[in-house]
Design a protein around this motif. Structure first.
Motif, mmCIF file in Angstrom:
data_model
loop_
_atom_site.group_PDB
_atom_site.id
_atom_site.type_symbol
_atom_site.label_atom_id
_atom_site.label_comp_id
_atom_site.label_asym_id
_atom_site.label_seq_id
_atom_site.Cartn_x
_atom_site.Cartn_y
_atom_site.Cartn_z
ATOM 1 N N LEU A 86 20.200 -35.379 -10.258
ATOM 2 C CA LEU A 86 21.584 -34.916 -10.221
ATOM 3 C C LEU A 86 21.803 -33.798 -11.238
ATOM 4 O O LEU A 86 22.429 -32.775 -10.920
ATOM 5 N N GLU A 87 21.269 -33.982 -12.444
ATOM 6 C CA GLU A 87 21.391 -32.938 -13.466
ATOM 7 C C GLU A 87 20.695 -31.655 -13.018
ATOM 8 O O GLU A 87 21.213 -30.552 -13.234
ATOM 9 N N MET A 88 19.530 -31.798 -12.384
ATOM 10 C CA MET A 88 18.802 -30.622 -11.899
ATOM 11 C C MET A 88 19.587 -29.909 -10.794
ATOM 12 O O MET A 88 19.613 -28.678 -10.737
ATOM 13 N N LYS A 89 20.224 -30.692 -9.924
ATOM 14 C CA LYS A 89 21.040 -30.090 -8.863
ATOM 15 C C LYS A 89 22.189 -29.284 -9.476
ATOM 16 O O LYS A 89 22.479 -28.180 -9.032
ATOM 17 N N HIS A 90 22.832 -29.868 -10.495
ATOM 18 C CA HIS A 90 23.915 -29.147 -11.177
ATOM 19 C C HIS A 90 23.376 -27.875 -11.826
ATOM 20 O O HIS A 90 24.021 -26.819 -11.778
ATOM 21 N N GLU A 91 22.220 -27.988 -12.431
ATOM 22 C CA GLU A 91 21.608 -26.820 -13.079
ATOM 23 C C GLU A 91 21.280 -25.741 -12.042
ATOM 24 O O GLU A 91 21.513 -24.548 -12.276
ATOM 25 N N ILE A 92 20.780 -26.154 -10.891
ATOM 26 C CA ILE A 92 20.472 -25.199 -9.815
ATOM 27 C C ILE A 92 21.747 -24.497 -9.360
ATOM 28 O O ILE A 92 21.763 -23.283 -9.177
ATOM 29 N N ILE A 93 22.814 -25.272 -9.188
ATOM 30 C CA ILE A 93 24.095 -24.681 -8.773
ATOM 31 C C ILE A 93 24.577 -23.678 -9.811
ATOM 32 O O ILE A 93 24.995 -22.565 -9.468
ATOM 33 N N ASP A 94 24.480 -24.069 -11.091
ATOM 34 C CA ASP A 94 24.890 -23.155 -12.164
ATOM 35 C C ASP A 94 24.041 -21.883 -12.143
ATOM 36 O O ASP A 94 24.567 -20.770 -12.295
ATOM 37 N N LEU A 95 22.729 -22.040 -11.956
ATOM 38 C CA LEU A 95 21.833 -20.874 -11.914
ATOM 39 C C LEU A 95 22.118 -19.989 -10.702
ATOM 40 O O LEU A 95 22.058 -18.758 -10.788
ATOM 41 N N GLN A 96 22.428 -20.623 -9.571
ATOM 42 C CA GLN A 96 22.772 -19.845 -8.380
ATOM 43 C C GLN A 96 24.049 -19.040 -8.608
ATOM 44 O O GLN A 96 24.137 -17.880 -8.212
ATOM 45 N N GLU A 97 25.042 -19.676 -9.250
ATOM 46 C CA GLU A 97 26.288 -18.971 -9.545
ATOM 47 C C GLU A 97 26.028 -17.813 -10.506
ATOM 48 O O GLU A 97 26.564 -16.716 -10.323
ATOM 49 N N GLN A 98 25.200 -18.064 -11.525
ATOM 50 C CA GLN A 98 24.869 -17.001 -12.479
ATOM 51 C C GLN A 98 24.103 -15.878 -11.795
ATOM 52 O O GLN A 98 24.353 -14.703 -12.058
#
Length: 131
Positions: A86-98
């Motif tokens: 779940l944390e990795m998914k959030h991190e991926i979403i954050d990285l995609q937004e960035q």
């Protein structure tokens, strides 16, 4: 309710339960394996029947509690892995937004660069015309 005949330690027993015949046979097989395991030990043969049965019961209870502890450990590991995913998914979403913001910024900079290059060409052309 299900009645199943099983052999345990060479004796026939009828076991009653809600489980399938196959399951009850597996339980009997487990107990027979334990009997076989203990019979291989010299000290076990010298014990009286009551002590043998108590020793067998203690060993089966030990197996049960070890298995129960292992299940809890595996559940904890699973929960930890779920949390990490779940944390990795959030991190991926954050990285995609960035990455999206970075791409927008890159496009703005490219546009500014193109304008600046056109302006340089324009100024160089004017400079040449004045000479």
């Amino acid at each position: 309710m299900n009645d199943t005949d099983v052999l345990i330690d060479g004796r026939k027993y009828t076991i009653c339960g809600f489980e399938s015949d196959e399951y009850l046979q597996q339980i009997a097989s487990y107990i027979n394996r334990k009997f076989t395991e203990f019979r291989k030990k010299d000290y076990y043969r010298r014990l009286d029947l009551d002590l043998r049965n108590v020793l067998l019961a203690i060993n089966i209870a030990d197996d049960y509690h070890k298995a129960k502890r292992k299940v809890k450990e595996l559940q904890s590991e699973g929960e930890l892995k779920d949390k990490m995913v779940l944390e990795m998914k959030h991190e991926i979403i954050d990285l995609q937004e960035q990455a999206k913001k970075d791409e927008e910024e890159r496009k703005k900079l490219e546009t500014s660069l193109e304008k600046a290059e056109k302006r340089i060409i324009e100024l160089e052309t004017r400079l040449k015309q004045k000479k």
